[in-house]
Design a protein around this motif. Structure first.
Motif, PDB file in Angstrom:
ATOM      1  N   ARG A 113      -4.723  12.646   6.861  1.00 23.83           N
ATOM      2  CA  ARG A 113      -3.774  11.859   6.078  1.00 23.83           C
ATOM      3  C   ARG A 113      -4.560  11.096   5.030  1.00 23.83           C
ATOM      4  N   GLU A 114      -3.935  10.836   3.895  1.00 23.60           N
ATOM      5  CA  GLU A 114      -4.634  10.093   2.858  1.00 23.60           C
ATOM      6  C   GLU A 114      -3.672   9.292   2.002  1.00 23.60           C
ATOM      7  N   ALA A 115      -4.244   8.282   1.333  1.00 24.20           N
ATOM      8  CA  ALA A 115      -3.467   7.418   0.447  1.00 24.20           C
ATOM      9  C   ALA A 115      -4.397   6.893  -0.632  1.00 24.20           C
ATOM     10  N   ASP A 147      -3.730   2.787  10.117  1.00 25.62           N
ATOM     11  CA  ASP A 147      -2.605   2.498   9.226  1.00 25.62           C
ATOM     12  C   ASP A 147      -2.816   1.194   8.453  1.00 25.62           C
ATOM     13  N   ARG A 196      -9.692   5.773  -2.238  1.00 25.01           N
ATOM     14  CA  ARG A 196      -8.950   6.889  -1.661  1.00 25.01           C
ATOM     15  C   ARG A 196      -9.222   6.875  -0.161  1.00 25.01           C
ATOM     16  N   VAL A 197      -8.242   6.504   0.618  1.00 23.83           N
ATOM     17  CA  VAL A 197      -8.391   6.337   2.058  1.00 23.83           C
ATOM     18  C   VAL A 197      -7.985   7.637   2.750  1.00 23.83           C
ATOM     19  N   PRO A 236       0.823  -1.214   0.000  1.00 20.21           N
ATOM     20  CA  PRO A 236       0.000   0.000   0.000  1.00 20.21           C
ATOM     21  C   PRO A 236       0.852   1.257   0.000  1.00 20.21           C
ATOM     22  N   PHE A 289       0.752   6.968   3.789  1.00 24.10           N
ATOM     23  CA  PHE A 289      -0.131   8.098   4.038  1.00 24.10           C
ATOM     24  C   PHE A 289       0.633   9.404   3.792  1.00 24.10           C
ATOM     25  N   GLN A 329      -5.453   0.096   7.283  1.00 27.64           N
ATOM     26  CA  GLN A 329      -6.466   0.249   6.236  1.00 27.64           C
ATOM     27  C   GLN A 329      -5.922   0.969   4.996  1.00 27.64           C
ATOM     28  N   ARG A 330      -4.636   1.331   5.025  1.00 26.05           N
ATOM     29  CA  ARG A 330      -4.018   1.831   3.791  1.00 26.05           C
ATOM     30  C   ARG A 330      -4.105   0.791   2.684  1.00 26.05           C
ATOM     31  N   GLU A 335      -3.867   7.691  12.798  1.00 24.03           N
ATOM     32  CA  GLU A 335      -2.800   6.698  12.634  1.00 24.03           C
ATOM     33  C   GLU A 335      -3.286   5.296  12.965  1.00 24.03           C
ATOM     34  N   ALA A 365      -6.282   1.183  -0.320  1.00 23.36           N
ATOM     35  CA  ALA A 365      -5.840   2.009  -1.451  1.00 23.36           C
ATOM     36  C   ALA A 365      -5.370   1.148  -2.609  1.00 23.36           C
TER      37      ALA A 365
END
Length: 294
Positions: free
Chosen positions: A29-31, A51, A62-63, A13, A16, A53-54, A48, A57
């Motif tokens: 924060r996003e990824a 993390d 779009r997380v 992934p 972030f 769940q990134r 945080e 992406a």
């Protein structure tokens, strides 16, 4: 109750990307890119905590994980009104700032109350679905709702907790953190250190105000009247809520989907991220399949 699909094999992934808080907006924060999935963290930690769940992406989403006022990237924000409604206004401002559309909002613990408050007071937002992770719509127990915190919580206890947070927050870090993990399980040491670090970054005065405001909330009628699709994810071995809360919450809106994460406590996305991600993807696919067939 849903049966989870097999755990998916994710690619690596993306990291972030963090955005600082600014006037009128919380930090976030996003990824990734694609349909937005907005993850709202619980009380006394930060985004945080998502993390794991990134990985979503890598599946075309779009997380986005903002930090509520007084927490993490937004620790320096000093709201004049530290309430669930105030946090929901911050989230609504971020949704509009990022021009999100068909956003899936998922709240964990206090974050679930923030998501439900969006349904109550921000009904014009372009939301596709609202989900919760291990939360009760009413923290306080009563004869008509025995499904609150520890199944025996009242306002006097909430006010005592508020005073302890204000007076000696440091002494509460370990017992509060311990409540996240599954009953009978030892937390992963690295995860435990990470949670404690997040807790130390929070502003105790804001935490105290939010704790008492959470105890005032009752979202049962909001869930009953929900016009957006709902889903609920619960930890099978939560230390905070009895197993009955999952079915009682779903019964408020029987069309809501319900998944229980085996062997997980109050923070299934931390303890069992792959299972939780599989549950979230199942919900995301269900809303997208429904939209495609409409």
């Amino acid at each position: 109750m849903n049966v989870l699909p097999p755990v998916l094999a994710y690619g690596t992934p993306p990291a972030f990307v963090e955005h600082a808080a600014r006037a009128g907006l919380p930090g976030w924060r996003e990824a990734g890119s694609g349909q937005p999935v907005l993850l709202l963290h619980g009380w006394s930690v930060s985004g945080e905590a998502f993390d794991g769940q990134r990985a979503l992406a890598t599946q075309g989403y779009r997380v986005i994980a903002p930090d509520h006022a007084g927490h993490g990237l937004s620790a320096a924000l000093r709201p004049s009104d530290a309430t669930i409604a105030g946090l929901a206004m911050d989230v609504a401002a971020l949704i509009r700032h990022l021009a999100l559309d068909e956003v899936v909002v998922v709240g964990w613990s206090m974050g679930a109350m923030v998501a439900w408050e969006l349904m109550r007071s921000q009904s014009d937002l372009p939301i596709a679905m609202v989900g919760s992770i291990d939360m009760t719509p009413r923290l306080i127990t009563s004869p008509d709702w025995p499904h609150g915190l520890h199944s025996r919580y009242d306002m006097a206890q909430a006010r005592q907790m508020t005073a302890r947070i204000q007076q000696r927050w440091d002494s509460l870090l370990a017992p509060v953190a311990a409540g996240l993990w599954a009953k009978g399980a030892q937390p992963n040491p690295e995860q435990s250190r990470s949670v404690m670090r997040m807790m130390r970054q929070c502003a105790p005065h804001t935490l105290a105000a939010l704790w008492e405001d959470m105890a005032r909330q009752d979202f049962r009628a909001v869930l009953q009247a929900a016009r957006w699709p709902l889903f609920h994810v619960y930890g099978q071995c939560s230390r905070l809520y009895a197993s009955s809360v999952s079915h009682a919450t779903q019964a408020l809106h029987p069309a809501a989907r319900l998944t229980t994460i085996s062997g997980a406590g109050h923070a299934p996305h931390l303890e069992h991220p792959d299972q939780t991600n599989a549950a979230l993807l199942q919900m995301l696919h269900s809303i997208n399949d429904k939209a495609a067939s409409a």
